[in-house]
Write an enzyme that holds these catalytic residues in place. Structure first.
Site, PDB file in Angstrom:
ATOM      1  N   SER A 137       0.796  -1.223   0.000  1.00 50.16           N
ATOM      2  CA  SER A 137       0.000   0.000   0.000  1.00 50.16           C
ATOM      3  C   SER A 137       0.828   1.273   0.000  1.00 50.16           C
ATOM      4  O   SER A 137       0.345   2.330  -0.426  1.00 50.16           O
ATOM      5  CB  SER A 137      -0.947   0.004   1.209  1.00 50.16           C
ATOM      6  OG  SER A 137      -0.226  -0.227   2.405  1.00 50.16           O
TER       7      SER A 137
ATOM      8  N   ASP B  50      -2.447   8.218   8.167  1.00 53.89           N
ATOM      9  CA  ASP B  50      -3.352   7.250   8.775  1.00 53.89           C
ATOM     10  C   ASP B  50      -2.530   6.299   9.637  1.00 53.89           C
ATOM     11  O   ASP B  50      -1.366   6.563   9.936  1.00 53.89           O
ATOM     12  CB  ASP B  50      -4.208   6.527   7.729  1.00 53.89           C
ATOM     13  CG  ASP B  50      -3.399   5.600   6.824  1.00 53.89           C
ATOM     14  OD1 ASP B  50      -2.208   5.344   7.106  1.00 53.89           O
ATOM     15  OD2 ASP B  50      -3.960   5.124   5.812  1.00 53.89           O
TER      16      ASP B  50
ATOM     17  N   HIS C 245       0.425   4.771   7.135  1.00 56.49           N
ATOM     18  CA  HIS C 245       0.964   5.426   5.952  1.00 56.49           C
ATOM     19  C   HIS C 245       1.337   6.871   6.263  1.00 56.49           C
ATOM     20  O   HIS C 245       0.623   7.560   6.994  1.00 56.49           O
ATOM     21  CB  HIS C 245      -0.063   5.381   4.814  1.00 56.49           C
ATOM     22  CG  HIS C 245      -0.490   3.996   4.470  1.00 56.49           C
ATOM     23  ND1 HIS C 245      -1.667   3.458   4.932  1.00 56.49           N
ATOM     24  CD2 HIS C 245       0.114   3.041   3.729  1.00 56.49           C
ATOM     25  CE1 HIS C 245      -1.783   2.206   4.482  1.00 56.49           C
ATOM     26  NE2 HIS C 245      -0.716   1.932   3.756  1.00 56.49           N
TER      27      HIS C 245
END
Length: 387
Positions: free
Chosen positions: A42, A318, A321
């Protein structure tokens, strides 16, 4: 005097013609105009997860993209690290998601997918091996062999393997942990070898972050604000210690194999231990989410997430990340930092290093010291290796 002026004029004309004759050079940098290909999870996903799943993924909605008012499938408040690296390489557009239809992949593409792993079969995602195979499927129609050989292949993967292992094996002893690290790093070597056999020759491998210091991990394992989860950090360190020697061996035995290693572990650790030096106010919790560390649920439609007023003061956007501000920092380090951060060369040096030429330098273990950090504005654990 006339002869000297005439000679100078001739030399000037020759210089101009020489510069004009090489159209595949980035203006102002004297580096070849090559591509950037990214693989992993991600952190480098440019929107591939949106294509693989029928569900509405959180990163497709506000507040992701907050800084640019553009929720576009990237797990950040704006751009991600590869976008900035691409800009420094003279690539005119952010690196597109390879799985999206009708995108311009002429200067590279992202094959990274959220939830990707090295081992197993991630749900609605791709392993690194599957990402490489997808690259191979697209190769013939988009890039020739010479262009691929000169281009940069940036990889960051493994975090999900260790997060899943720790969750599923909370009582694993040292020998089980070591065996798992060996399985993960052996698979990484095999997948890099597959990419090399596909024509890639210039590799940038990013080491794992201190996973135990991610806000979502602090929250899930109830470490409090001033501690990290030691088990995950130890696994990340064991993994990272194997990367440099593994790549040294590959460069020694595989003709034309070139690489560099970005010490992402200590890059993150420095910012958690000395936040103010890097102009961050909060490094132990995230800008968007709920929970003790605001680490869960950012962007989810059924979660009333908190959102910080000024995301640039946060290291993490978040629960796992980084903010766009931090990601731009990482890109600067990748492209131009010294060997204490990325070695044996930075990305710019890797790009201009002659193709097929054996590497003149190798990766070397860094000399580091163990410190105990206690900065009220940060949240570091104990006993980490730190420059």
């Amino acid at each position: 005097m006339a002869i000297k002026c005439s000679l100078a004029s001739v030399l000037g004309v020759l210089l101009v013609l020489t510069l004009l004759y090489n159209p595949r050079t980035v203006a102002g940098q004297n580096i070849p105009a090559v591509a950037l290909f990214t693989f992993g999870d991600s952190n480098f996903d440019a929107g591939n997860k949106q294509t693989l799943t029928n569900a509405n993924v959180a990163q497709g909605f506000w507040p992701y993209g907050k800084s640019r008012d553009d929720p576009n499938g990237k797990l950040s408040d704006g751009l991600i690290t590869p976008d900035f690296v691409a800009k420094f390489m003279g690539i005119p557009i952010p690196i597109p998601a390879a799985l999206k239809p009708n995108v311009d992949v002429s200067r590279g593409a992202s094959f990274a997918v959220a939830d990707a792993t090295l081992l197993g079969a991630p749900v609605e995602s791709l392993t690194l091996n599957q990402q490489v195979r997808k690259f191979n499927q697209m190769k013939a129609a988009n890039w020739n062999d010479d262009f691929i050989k000169k281009s940069v292949f940036l990889i960051y993967i493994g975090a999900n393997d260790y997060l899943n292992f720790t969750k599923n094996n909370p009582n694993a002893d040292a020998s089980a942990q070591q065996a798992f690290v060996t399985s993960v790093t052996n698979k990484l070597k095999n997948d890099i070898s597959l990419l090399y056999s596909s024509g890639a020759s210039k590799f940038v491998i990013q080491t794992l972050a201190p996973l135990g210091c991610l806000p979502i991990v602090r929250q899930d394992y109830k470490t409090g604000m001033d501690q990290c989860h030691e088990t995950l950090n130890d696994l990340a360190k064991q993994h990272n210690e194997k990367i440099g020697p593994m790549l040294n061996e590959m460069a020694r035995t595989a003709p034309g194999f070139q690489f560099t290693v970005f010490d992402f572990y200590n890059v993150i650790l420095r910012r958690t231990q000395r936040a103010q030096n890097y102009r961050f106010s909060v490094t132990n919790s995230s800008c968007c989410g709920i929970g003790t560390h605001n680490a869960y649920g950012c962007g989810l439609p059924n979660v009333h997430s908190k959102l910080c007023e000024y995301q640039r003061s946060y290291l993490f956007f978040d629960g796992r990340h980084n903010s766009e501000k931090a990601q731009e920092m990482f890109a600067h380090l990748l492209f131009g930092a010294d060997p204490n951060v990325i070695q044996p060369m930075n990305v710019r040096e890797l790009i201009v290093y002659p193709v097929d030429e054996p590497m003149s330098e190798v990766w070397l273990p860094t000399t580091s010291a163990t410190v105990r950090a206690s900065d009220s504005s940060s949240s570091a654990s104990r006993g980490y290796e730190f420059y």
